[in-house]
Motif scaffolding. Structure first.
Motif, short mmCIF file in Angstrom:
data_model
loop_
_atom_site.label_atom_id
_atom_site.label_comp_id
_atom_site.label_asym_id
_atom_site.label_seq_id
_atom_site.Cartn_x
_atom_site.Cartn_y
_atom_site.Cartn_z
N ALA A 219 -13.71 -1.38 -5.81
CA ALA A 219 -13.97 0.04 -6.06
C ALA A 219 -13.70 0.35 -7.53
CB ALA A 219 -13.09 0.90 -5.16
N GLY A 220 -14.70 0.11 -8.35
CA GLY A 220 -14.50 0.33 -9.78
C GLY A 220 -13.52 -0.67 -10.35
N ASP A 221 -12.40 -0.17 -10.86
CA ASP A 221 -11.39 -1.04 -11.48
C ASP A 221 -10.32 -1.51 -10.50
OD1 ASP A 221 -12.67 -0.82 -13.91
OD2 ASP A 221 -11.44 0.88 -14.56
N ASN A 222 -10.44 -1.13 -9.22
CA ASN A 222 -9.42 -1.54 -8.26
C ASN A 222 -10.10 -1.96 -6.96
OD1 ASN A 222 -10.21 0.91 -7.21
ND2 ASN A 222 -8.14 1.72 -6.99
N PHE A 223 -9.30 -2.08 -5.92
CA PHE A 223 -9.79 -2.44 -4.59
C PHE A 223 -9.33 -1.40 -3.59
CE2 PHE A 223 -9.95 -6.32 -6.92
CZ PHE A 223 -11.01 -7.04 -6.37
N SER A 224 -10.12 -1.20 -2.56
CA SER A 224 -9.72 -0.30 -1.48
C SER A 224 -9.85 -1.05 -0.16
CB SER A 224 -10.57 0.97 -1.47
OG SER A 224 -11.92 0.64 -1.20
N ALA A 225 -9.10 -0.59 0.83
CA ALA A 225 -9.12 -1.22 2.14
C ALA A 225 -9.07 -0.13 3.21
CB ALA A 225 -7.94 -2.16 2.30
N TYR A 226 -9.73 -0.43 4.34
CA TYR A 226 -9.69 0.48 5.48
C TYR A 226 -9.89 -0.33 6.76
CZ TYR A 226 -14.80 0.28 5.68
OH TYR A 226 -16.11 -0.16 5.77
N LEU A 227 -9.56 0.30 7.87
CA LEU A 227 -9.70 -0.33 9.18
C LEU A 227 -10.63 0.51 10.04
CD1 LEU A 227 -6.64 -0.83 8.12
CD2 LEU A 227 -6.34 -1.76 10.39
N PRO A 228 -11.75 -0.03 10.48
CA PRO A 228 -12.64 0.72 11.36
C PRO A 228 -11.96 1.22 12.64
CG PRO A 228 -13.74 -1.24 10.53
CD PRO A 228 -12.30 -1.34 10.12
N ASP A 229 -10.97 0.46 13.12
CA ASP A 229 -10.30 0.83 14.37
C ASP A 229 -9.17 1.83 14.20
OD1 ASP A 229 -11.93 -0.80 16.01
OD2 ASP A 229 -10.71 -2.56 15.51
N LEU A 230 -8.78 2.13 12.96
CA LEU A 230 -7.73 3.11 12.70
C LEU A 230 -8.25 4.11 11.66
CD1 LEU A 230 -4.48 0.92 12.42
CD2 LEU A 230 -5.18 2.38 14.32
N PRO A 231 -9.11 5.03 12.08
CA PRO A 231 -9.67 6.00 11.13
C PRO A 231 -8.57 6.73 10.36
CG PRO A 231 -10.74 6.19 13.26
CD PRO A 231 -9.57 5.25 13.44
N GLY A 232 -8.78 6.84 9.05
CA GLY A 232 -7.81 7.52 8.20
C GLY A 232 -6.77 6.60 7.60
N CYS A 233 -6.73 5.36 8.04
CA CYS A 233 -5.77 4.40 7.51
C CYS A 233 -6.44 3.67 6.35
CB CYS A 233 -5.33 3.42 8.59
SG CYS A 233 -4.04 2.28 8.05
N ILE A 234 -6.00 3.99 5.12
CA ILE A 234 -6.61 3.42 3.93
C ILE A 234 -5.53 3.02 2.93
CG2 ILE A 234 -8.74 4.77 4.18
CD1 ILE A 234 -7.60 6.64 1.99
N ALA A 235 -5.93 2.20 1.96
CA ALA A 235 -5.01 1.82 0.90
C ALA A 235 -5.83 1.41 -0.31
CB ALA A 235 -4.12 0.66 1.33
N THR A 236 -5.18 1.44 -1.48
CA THR A 236 -5.80 0.95 -2.71
C THR A 236 -4.82 0.05 -3.43
OG1 THR A 236 -5.04 2.83 -4.03
CG2 THR A 236 -7.21 3.03 -2.99
N GLY A 237 -5.36 -0.80 -4.31
CA GLY A 237 -4.52 -1.67 -5.10
C GLY A 237 -5.29 -2.21 -6.28
N ALA A 238 -4.58 -2.71 -7.26
CA ALA A 238 -5.21 -3.23 -8.48
C ALA A 238 -5.98 -4.52 -8.22
CB ALA A 238 -4.15 -3.45 -9.56
#
Length: 68
Positions: free
Chosen positions: A10-29
């Motif tokens: 995602a641009g200059d970083n990374f993002s993560a999500y879980l299809p089975d847990l809507p709203g559960c997200i995170a980002t990191g370098a």
């Protein structure tokens, strides 16, 4: 429980999500950073669901790599 986690650049970083847990997200370098962050986010998300009297959804999503 074993959940499928989607990690995206995602641009200059990374993002993560879980299809089975809507709203559960995170980002990191880095991908490694976001993997650590999403583990913490999963635990926090599950604690919140339980605190609200809701059930934690069972994992149902499968991920496969397919060569094109």
């Amino acid at each position: 429980m074993l959940y499928a986690v989607i990690i995206e650049k995602a641009g200059d970083n990374f993002s993560a999500y879980l299809p089975d847990l809507p709203g559960c997200i995170a980002t990191g370098a880095t991908a490694a950073d976001v993997t650590i962050e999403i583990r913490d986010a999963i635990r926090f998300h599950m604690e919140g669901l339980r605190a609200d009297g809701l059930e934690v959804p069972e994992p149902t999503t499968l991920a496969r790599y397919v060569q094109a």
